[in-house]
Scaffold this active site. Structure first.
Site, PDB file in Angstrom:
ATOM      1  N   ASP A  65       0.744  -1.192  -0.046  1.00 55.17           N
ATOM      2  CA  ASP A  65      -0.115  -0.161  -0.063  1.00 55.17           C
ATOM      3  C   ASP A  65       0.958   1.357   0.161  1.00 55.17           C
ATOM      4  O   ASP A  65       2.191   1.122   0.028  1.00 55.17           O
ATOM      5  CB  ASP A  65      -0.975   0.045   1.171  1.00 55.17           C
ATOM      6  CG  ASP A  65      -0.341   0.403   2.554  1.00 55.17           C
ATOM      7  OD1 ASP A  65      -1.106   1.033   3.395  1.00 55.17           O
ATOM      8  OD2 ASP A  65       0.834  -0.033   2.715  1.00 55.17           O
ATOM      9  N   PHE A  78       6.802   2.128  -4.155  1.00 53.56           N
ATOM     10  CA  PHE A  78       8.220   2.239  -3.992  1.00 53.56           C
ATOM     11  C   PHE A  78       8.800   3.599  -4.279  1.00 53.56           C
ATOM     12  O   PHE A  78       9.685   4.090  -3.611  1.00 53.56           O
ATOM     13  CB  PHE A  78       9.150   0.999  -4.261  1.00 53.56           C
ATOM     14  CG  PHE A  78       8.830  -0.252  -3.886  1.00 53.56           C
ATOM     15  CD1 PHE A  78       8.981  -0.533  -2.601  1.00 53.56           C
ATOM     16  CD2 PHE A  78       7.948  -1.051  -4.778  1.00 53.56           C
ATOM     17  CE1 PHE A  78       9.067  -1.803  -2.126  1.00 53.56           C
ATOM     18  CE2 PHE A  78       7.796  -2.459  -4.269  1.00 53.56           C
ATOM     19  CZ  PHE A  78       8.172  -2.745  -2.987  1.00 53.56           C
ATOM     20  N   HIS A 187      11.021  -9.240   0.913  1.00 53.26           N
ATOM     21  CA  HIS A 187      10.731  -7.862   0.800  1.00 53.26           C
ATOM     22  C   HIS A 187      12.056  -7.053   0.959  1.00 53.26           C
ATOM     23  O   HIS A 187      12.853  -7.475   1.825  1.00 53.26           O
ATOM     24  CB  HIS A 187       9.630  -7.369   1.729  1.00 53.26           C
ATOM     25  CG  HIS A 187       8.876  -5.946   1.454  1.00 53.26           C
ATOM     26  ND1 HIS A 187       9.715  -4.805   1.747  1.00 53.26           N
ATOM     27  CD2 HIS A 187       8.000  -5.900   0.796  1.00 53.26           C
ATOM     28  CE1 HIS A 187       9.110  -3.742   1.315  1.00 53.26           C
ATOM     29  NE2 HIS A 187       7.738  -4.241   0.594  1.00 53.26           N
TER      30      HIS A 187
END
Length: 226
Positions: A65, A78, A187
Site C-alpha cells: 500500500d 516504492f 521484501h
C-alpha cells in the site's frame, strides 16, 4: 478519486467500475478524502496505470500500500516525489541494482523513468490514511488491482512479475500463463532484505528475459536530480 483511468487499461477495468464492490469502495474513499488526510493526492491514485499503459507493460513490481507519510506517495509503488527522502525499502532496491547492474545510487527516489519504460509500479491498495499503514486494506482495492493483474496474466506477450515479500507472493496464484516470468524474493525492507532480496539479481534476470524475447531491456538507472 477525481481522475479516472483514460488509456487502454479501461478495456479490462471498465467492468470493475460497474460492480457493487467498486461503488462501495468509491463511496468510502470519496468520504475519506473529504474528512481525512489521505495519500496519495486524489488526482494521483491511478498514476501507475496512467504512466504505464497495459500494452506497454513489460515488468510488474507489486507493492502493498502507499507510503503514509506527508508528501511521499504519488501513485507509484516504492517511488517518492523528487526532493523527498529515499525510503529504506527503496534504498535497498537501489543497493541491489548497484550490485546487480552497477547502477549508482541516485539522490532521489522518483521512479517515473521506470514507469515510462513499461515497469508497472502497482500497489495492491491504492490509498492510505495519513500515518496509518494498511488503513485502507480490505475495502475493495485488492479486488480492483487483482483484476489488473489478471488482465496482465492474459496477455500473450512475455511479462516479468517481481513478487517481493509474502504479500506480493500471494498474487502468484493469479498468474498461470507460461509466457510470463515470475521472480520471487523477500521484501526489500530493512527487516527482510538480508534474507535473500540482496543478491536476487531480479533486474538483470528481467532484462535478459526481455532481450531473449526481442524486447528492449529497461534502463534501471535513476539519474541524480541535483
Amino acid at each position: 478519486m477525481s481522475k479516472g483511468i483514460s488509456n487502454d487499461w479501461l478495456i479490462p477495468l471498465s467492468e470493475e467500475f460497474k460492480k457493487p464492490y467498486y461503488k462501495k469502495l468509491y463511496d468510502i474513499v470519496t468520504k475519506e478524502y473529504q474528512t481525512e488526510t489521505v495519500y496519495p493526492p486524489a488526482q494521483e491514485i491511478f498514476t501507475a496505470f496512467d504512466l504505464t499503459p497495459l500494452k506497454e507493460t513489460k515488468i510488474v513490481i507489486l507493492g502493498q500500500d502507499p507510503y503514509h507519510g506527508e508528501g511521499q506517495a504519488h501513485g507509484l509503488s516504492f517511488s517518492v516525489k523528487p526532493n523527498v527522502d529515499i525510503p529504506p525499502s527503496l534504498l535497498n532496491i537501489y543497493k541491489e541494482l548497484e550490485s546487480d547492474l552497477n547502477c549508482y545510487i541516485p539522490d532521489n527516489g522518483y521512479l517515473a523513468k521506470w514507469a515510462k519504460q513499461g515497469v508497472l509500479l502497482l500497489n495492491a491498495v491504492l490509498t492510505v490514511l495519513a500515518h496509518r499503514p494498511n488503513s485502507n486494506q480490505g475495502i475493495g482495492w485488492e479486488e480492483f488491482t487483482d483484476a489488473a493483474i489478471k488482465a496482465l496474466n492474459k496477455e500473450d506477450r512475455p511479462i516479468v512479475f517481481m513478487l517481493w515479500g509474502s504479500y506480493a507472493r500471494k498474487k502468484k496464484s493469479l498468474l498461470n500463463n507460461p509466457n510470463h516470468l515470475i521472480l520471487e524474493a523477500p521484501h526489500p525492507s530493512p527487516l527482510s532484505a538480508y534474507r535473500g532480496f540482496f543478491g536476487c539479481k531480479h533486474f538483470s534476470q528481467a532484462n535478459e528475459f526481455l532481450k531473449a524475447h526481442g524486447q528492449t531491456p529497461i534502463d534501471w538507472q535513476i539519474e541524480n536530480l541535483n
